[in-house]
Design an enzyme around this catalytic site. Structure first.
Site, PDB file in Angstrom:
ATOM      1  N   ASP A 157       1.004  -1.229   0.056  1.00 46.87           N
ATOM      2  CA  ASP A 157       0.057   0.105  -0.247  1.00 46.87           C
ATOM      3  C   ASP A 157       0.797   1.171  -0.105  1.00 46.87           C
ATOM      4  O   ASP A 157       0.271   2.498   0.315  1.00 46.87           O
ATOM      5  CB  ASP A 157      -0.970   0.034   1.047  1.00 46.87           C
ATOM      6  CG  ASP A 157      -0.308  -0.175   2.381  1.00 46.87           C
ATOM      7  OD1 ASP A 157       0.881  -0.370   2.546  1.00 46.87           O
ATOM      8  OD2 ASP A 157      -1.047  -0.165   3.584  1.00 46.87           O
ATOM      9  N   HIS A 214      21.946   2.049 -19.350  1.00 48.46           N
ATOM     10  CA  HIS A 214      21.268   2.388 -18.570  1.00 48.46           C
ATOM     11  C   HIS A 214      21.316   1.711 -17.053  1.00 48.46           C
ATOM     12  O   HIS A 214      20.346   1.148 -16.366  1.00 48.46           O
ATOM     13  CB  HIS A 214      19.505   2.173 -18.731  1.00 48.46           C
ATOM     14  CG  HIS A 214      18.981   3.026 -20.189  1.00 48.46           C
ATOM     15  ND1 HIS A 214      17.909   2.921 -20.723  1.00 48.46           N
ATOM     16  CD2 HIS A 214      19.523   4.134 -20.462  1.00 48.46           C
ATOM     17  CE1 HIS A 214      18.006   3.772 -21.616  1.00 48.46           C
ATOM     18  NE2 HIS A 214      19.019   4.493 -21.661  1.00 48.46           N
ATOM     19  N   ASP A 243      25.569  10.192 -15.440  1.00 50.88           N
ATOM     20  CA  ASP A 243      24.289  10.659 -16.354  1.00 50.88           C
ATOM     21  C   ASP A 243      23.239  11.146 -15.643  1.00 50.88           C
ATOM     22  O   ASP A 243      22.373   9.979 -14.967  1.00 50.88           O
ATOM     23  CB  ASP A 243      23.859   9.858 -17.346  1.00 50.88           C
ATOM     24  CG  ASP A 243      22.919  10.109 -18.510  1.00 50.88           C
ATOM     25  OD1 ASP A 243      22.247  11.092 -18.105  1.00 50.88           O
ATOM     26  OD2 ASP A 243      22.586   9.386 -19.571  1.00 50.88           O
ATOM     27  N   ASP A 245      19.528  16.927 -18.904  1.00 52.51           N
ATOM     28  CA  ASP A 245      19.928  15.553 -19.047  1.00 52.51           C
ATOM     29  C   ASP A 245      21.406  15.813 -19.581  1.00 52.51           C
ATOM     30  O   ASP A 245      21.449  16.230 -20.793  1.00 52.51           O
ATOM     31  CB  ASP A 245      19.039  15.031 -20.396  1.00 52.51           C
ATOM     32  CG  ASP A 245      19.687  13.457 -20.721  1.00 52.51           C
ATOM     33  OD1 ASP A 245      20.319  12.986 -20.041  1.00 52.51           O
ATOM     34  OD2 ASP A 245      19.182  13.045 -21.906  1.00 52.51           O
ATOM     35  N   HIS A 256      23.817   3.758 -29.705  1.00 46.05           N
ATOM     36  CA  HIS A 256      22.615   4.661 -29.590  1.00 46.05           C
ATOM     37  C   HIS A 256      22.693   5.825 -30.550  1.00 46.05           C
ATOM     38  O   HIS A 256      23.772   6.192 -31.142  1.00 46.05           O
ATOM     39  CB  HIS A 256      22.366   5.090 -28.109  1.00 46.05           C
ATOM     40  CG  HIS A 256      23.625   5.807 -27.615  1.00 46.05           C
ATOM     41  ND1 HIS A 256      23.898   7.059 -27.809  1.00 46.05           N
ATOM     42  CD2 HIS A 256      24.382   5.443 -26.599  1.00 46.05           C
ATOM     43  CE1 HIS A 256      24.782   7.424 -27.011  1.00 46.05           C
ATOM     44  NE2 HIS A 256      25.405   6.288 -26.398  1.00 46.05           N
ATOM     45  N   HIS A 313      18.378  13.216 -28.737  1.00 47.59           N
ATOM     46  CA  HIS A 313      16.779  13.156 -28.787  1.00 47.59           C
ATOM     47  C   HIS A 313      16.438  14.531 -28.327  1.00 47.59           C
ATOM     48  O   HIS A 313      17.036  15.309 -27.711  1.00 47.59           O
ATOM     49  CB  HIS A 313      16.433  12.337 -27.659  1.00 47.59           C
ATOM     50  CG  HIS A 313      16.967  12.128 -26.456  1.00 47.59           C
ATOM     51  ND1 HIS A 313      16.643  13.089 -25.250  1.00 47.59           N
ATOM     52  CD2 HIS A 313      17.945  11.623 -25.655  1.00 47.59           C
ATOM     53  CE1 HIS A 313      17.430  12.909 -24.376  1.00 47.59           C
ATOM     54  NE2 HIS A 313      18.202  12.224 -24.300  1.00 47.59           N
ATOM     55  N   HIS A 326      12.970  11.984 -22.984  1.00 45.18           N
ATOM     56  CA  HIS A 326      13.193  11.887 -24.177  1.00 45.18           C
ATOM     57  C   HIS A 326      11.902  12.591 -24.772  1.00 45.18           C
ATOM     58  O   HIS A 326      10.546  11.777 -24.475  1.00 45.18           O
ATOM     59  CB  HIS A 326      12.989  10.405 -24.309  1.00 45.18           C
ATOM     60  CG  HIS A 326      14.266   9.796 -23.881  1.00 45.18           C
ATOM     61  ND1 HIS A 326      14.375   8.396 -23.897  1.00 45.18           N
ATOM     62  CD2 HIS A 326      15.431  10.273 -23.729  1.00 45.18           C
ATOM     63  CE1 HIS A 326      15.505   8.128 -23.281  1.00 45.18           C
ATOM     64  NE2 HIS A 326      16.187   9.062 -23.277  1.00 45.18           N
ATOM     65  N   GLU A 358      24.859  13.429 -27.519  1.00 41.74           N
ATOM     66  CA  GLU A 358      25.586  12.699 -26.506  1.00 41.74           C
ATOM     67  C   GLU A 358      26.046  11.436 -27.036  1.00 41.74           C
ATOM     68  O   GLU A 358      25.740  10.252 -26.795  1.00 41.74           O
ATOM     69  CB  GLU A 358      24.379  12.328 -25.629  1.00 41.74           C
ATOM     70  CG  GLU A 358      23.167  11.752 -26.040  1.00 41.74           C
ATOM     71  CD  GLU A 358      22.330  11.341 -24.951  1.00 41.74           C
ATOM     72  OE1 GLU A 358      22.643  10.224 -24.330  1.00 41.74           O
ATOM     73  OE2 GLU A 358      20.925  11.602 -25.242  1.00 41.74           O
ATOM     74  N   TYR A 371      31.512   2.414 -25.774  1.00 40.57           N
ATOM     75  CA  TYR A 371      31.426   1.616 -24.612  1.00 40.57           C
ATOM     76  C   TYR A 371      32.191   0.293 -25.265  1.00 40.57           C
ATOM     77  O   TYR A 371      31.841  -0.261 -26.200  1.00 40.57           O
ATOM     78  CB  TYR A 371      29.934   1.418 -24.292  1.00 40.57           C
ATOM     79  CG  TYR A 371      29.134   2.618 -24.244  1.00 40.57           C
ATOM     80  CD1 TYR A 371      28.992   3.243 -23.106  1.00 40.57           C
ATOM     81  CD2 TYR A 371      28.543   3.168 -25.505  1.00 40.57           C
ATOM     82  CE1 TYR A 371      28.315   4.602 -23.246  1.00 40.57           C
ATOM     83  CE2 TYR A 371      27.844   4.302 -25.604  1.00 40.57           C
ATOM     84  CZ  TYR A 371      27.680   5.030 -24.132  1.00 40.57           C
ATOM     85  OH  TYR A 371      26.904   6.457 -24.438  1.00 40.57           O
ATOM     86  N   ARG A 421      30.929   8.629 -22.132  1.00 40.88           N
ATOM     87  CA  ARG A 421      29.763   9.362 -22.747  1.00 40.88           C
ATOM     88  C   ARG A 421      29.662  10.816 -22.261  1.00 40.88           C
ATOM     89  O   ARG A 421      30.218  11.188 -21.332  1.00 40.88           O
ATOM     90  CB  ARG A 421      28.018   8.988 -22.541  1.00 40.88           C
ATOM     91  CG  ARG A 421      27.371   9.835 -23.101  1.00 40.88           C
ATOM     92  CD  ARG A 421      25.631   8.808 -23.150  1.00 40.88           C
ATOM     93  NE  ARG A 421      25.175   8.681 -21.826  1.00 40.88           N
ATOM     94  CZ  ARG A 421      25.073   7.431 -21.227  1.00 40.88           C
ATOM     95  NH1 ARG A 421      25.623   6.567 -21.856  1.00 40.88           N
ATOM     96  NH2 ARG A 421      24.569   7.378 -19.985  1.00 40.88           N
ATOM     97  N   GLU A 463      27.484  14.232 -22.756  1.00 40.90           N
ATOM     98  CA  GLU A 463      26.199  14.722 -23.088  1.00 40.90           C
ATOM     99  C   GLU A 463      25.777  16.093 -22.686  1.00 40.90           C
ATOM    100  O   GLU A 463      26.140  16.620 -21.559  1.00 40.90           O
ATOM    101  CB  GLU A 463      24.860  13.854 -22.566  1.00 40.90           C
ATOM    102  CG  GLU A 463      23.445  14.251 -22.567  1.00 40.90           C
ATOM    103  CD  GLU A 463      22.608  13.259 -22.404  1.00 40.90           C
ATOM    104  OE1 GLU A 463      23.038  12.394 -21.312  1.00 40.90           O
ATOM    105  OE2 GLU A 463      21.662  13.197 -22.887  1.00 40.90           O
TER     106      GLU A 463
HETATM  107  N1  GLY Z   1      19.626   9.832 -19.582  1.00 39.56           N
HETATM  108  C1  GLY Z   1      18.916   9.400 -20.786  1.00 39.56           C
HETATM  109  C2  GLY Z   1      19.543   9.483 -22.026  1.00 39.56           C
HETATM  110  O1  GLY Z   1      20.593  10.208 -22.070  1.00 39.56           O
HETATM  111  O2  GLY Z   1      18.923   9.588 -22.973  1.00 39.56           O
HETATM  112 MN    MN Z   2      19.831  11.805 -23.219  1.00 35.76          MN
HETATM  113 MN    MN Z   3      21.522  11.252 -20.405  1.00 35.62          MN
END
Ligand code: GLY
Ligand code: MN
Ligand code: MN
Length: 477
Positions: free
Chosen positions: A73, A276, A293, A304, A383, A387, A394, A417, A421, A439, A441
């Site tokens: 709950d 992720h 991130d 972001d 990737h 975005h 996103h 970004e 990897y 990365r 970004e």
């Molecule tokens: N943090 C999610 C992305 O970079 O798209």
């Molecule tokens: Mn992003």
């Molecule tokens: Mn990000």
């Protein structure tokens, strides 16, 4: 578990002299002009959408939902639906907005009625009376009356814009109501025959940020800048990812952010190769990199940002070489951002520079054009470069228009970004690269003449990053 360098709570105090700042200071109160813009912002969003709905001969229903159950709950903290928030600026759960461009009451809000006994348990409510005045809607009713009143509101409406697919029970009720209305139609009264998704209407509108929205996004970025700076300061061998995660969250919340725009990623060493990674509970090791991130929200508007830096404050020669490849790609992507350039062209420019760098380091086999053609970079960069960014991290809005990658236009905000990897299990890669994940970004606003990097003041060059690292400072002193 290794000894924590942050064991003493006093060390969580932030230094007011921290050199990390963003383009914008973080004052305690919103500047008054933002207040003024904000008051009318949500109403302006509604008016603009109502105009569009009128042209399309459509009504709209926007739902915000309820707090989801976490376990038994206990509920998760409620976060309003982005479409609903964009149109109302109202963040209580259990509310629905109905927009009727051709009716006398064009904006009708259903929300929880005041109830002192329940409010003792579940918190304060705005209530119907205050809602009209505070939110500027034409009418407000108790949410308990929603399904009873909806048929009346939809009579005379042929097309309804509403998001489906999120709540099966709600969709069934809505479609059953539509079927019932169609069966009982009398005297030529019009009833909903078409149900449309918000995409072409509302999400297209959301893609272009107003000055008022951009102020909120800048504020989110300012808090994020402080959080990344604090994380760089606090990181050292032996600190746990969880402590850095908590420090980010603490910085966001203490600065008045509505929370993290998405789950923080605090990924030491090879964890950075999991895109992720959100477990955030392993000790950080000397000689590894840390990828963070994390982005704060302000009034539910997201930032972001990713930065990658050495746990011990100094890049090794290999780490630095790979970092500079990613940084060159990031800078190239940013430089490509201007009106008229396609979303895909930004990705291609970024990917080209990244691949060139990977060939230079012997990680990918050339020549460049063949490597690009055969997507040889893809095992290491899987990737997209960008975005949209806004109320959703996103953000809504299409990436293609009539089958073609859409062109950037002033008012859009997107991320740049690129990343590399190299999982430890990668084959055919020299072992010195194994386990590295990097990365970088940034958040970029498209302007009339080019772009503005909203995140420009967050350390990013090797020199800036090393200067911001607390572990390096400790070694120096
Ligand atoms: N943090 C999610 C992305 O970079 O798209
Ligand atoms: Mn992003
Ligand atoms: Mn990000």
């Amino acid at each position: 578990m290794p000894q924590s360098r942050l064991g003493n709570p006093a060390q969580f105090q932030f230094r007011s002299t921290t050199p990390i700042s963003s383009n914008h200071d973080v004052p305690n109160d919103l500047p008054s002009f933002v207040h003024r813009m904000k008051e009318s912002m949500y109403q302006a969003h509604r008016e603009k959408l109502l105009e569009q709905l009128d042209i399309e001969d459509a009504a709209m229903i926007a739902w915000t939902g309820s707090a989801p159950i976490r376990n038994h709950d206990c509920e998760y903290r409620f976060r309003p639906d982005s479409d609903f928030w964009y149109l109302t600026g109202f963040d209580e759960p259990d509310a629905v907005l109905v927009l009727l461009p051709q009716a006398e009451l064009r904006s009708v809000l259903f929300l929880r009625e005041r109830n002192p006994k329940e409010e003792v348990w579940t918190g304060r409510r705005l209530g119907t009376q205050a809602a009209v005045e505070r939110l500027g809607v034409d009418a407000a009713f108790d949410i308990e009356e929603f399904w009873e009143r909806l048929p009346g509101l939809l009579t005379g409406v042929e097309r309804v814009v509403t998001a489906t697919g999120h709540d099966d029970a709600r969709d069934s009720k809505l479609f059953a109501l539509g079927a019932k209305l169609r069966r009982t139609v009398r005297d030529g009264a019009e009833v909903p025959l078409e149900w449309l998704e918000p995409q072409p209407f509302l999400h297209e509108q959301r893609l272009f940020k107003s000055a008022a929205e951009l102020e909120l996004m800048r504020r989110a970025v300012a808090i994020t800048a402080e959080a990344h700076g604090a994380a760089m300061q606090a990181t050292a061998p032996g600190v746990n990812e969880a402590e850095i995660d908590a420090l980010l969250e603490y910085t966001f919340r203490r600065r008045g952010s509505t929370g993290a725009a998405y789950n923080n990623i605090v990924a030491g060493g090879e964890n950075a190769c999991i895109l992720h990674y959100i477990e955030n509970r392993e000790p950080l090791k000397d000689g590894d990199l840390l990828l963070i991130d994390a982005g704060a929200e302000w009034d539910y508007y997201a930032s972001d940002v990713t930065r990658t830096f050495p746990v011990n404050g100094r890049f090794s020669a290999d780490q630095r070489a790979l970092y500079e490849v990613v940084l060159r790609a990031n800078r190239t992507g940013i430089e490509a951002c201007r009106p008229g350039v396609t979303f895909l062209a930004v990705h291609e420019a970024t990917t080209r520079v990244l691949t060139e760098g990977l060939i230079g380091l012997g990680i990918v086999e050339g020549p460049l054009d063949v490597a690009l053609e055969e997507k040889r970079y893809q095992p290491f960069f899987m990737h997209r470069t960008s975005h949209w960014l806004g109320l959703d991290v996103h953000d809504r809005g299409t990436y293609y228009s009539e089958g073609e990658s859409r062109e950037l236009r002033a008012g859009m905000v997107l991320t740049i970004e690129p990343g590399v990897y190299i999982a430890a299990a990668s084959e055919g890669v020299d072992e010195r690269w194994l386990g590295m994940g990097i990365r970088i970004e940034d958040d970029v606003l498209i302007t009339e003449t080019g772009h503005e990097v909203l995140t420009a003041n967050i350390p990013v060059s090797v020199r800036e990053v090393e200067a911001a690292c607390g572990a390096a400072e400790a070694v120096r002193s």
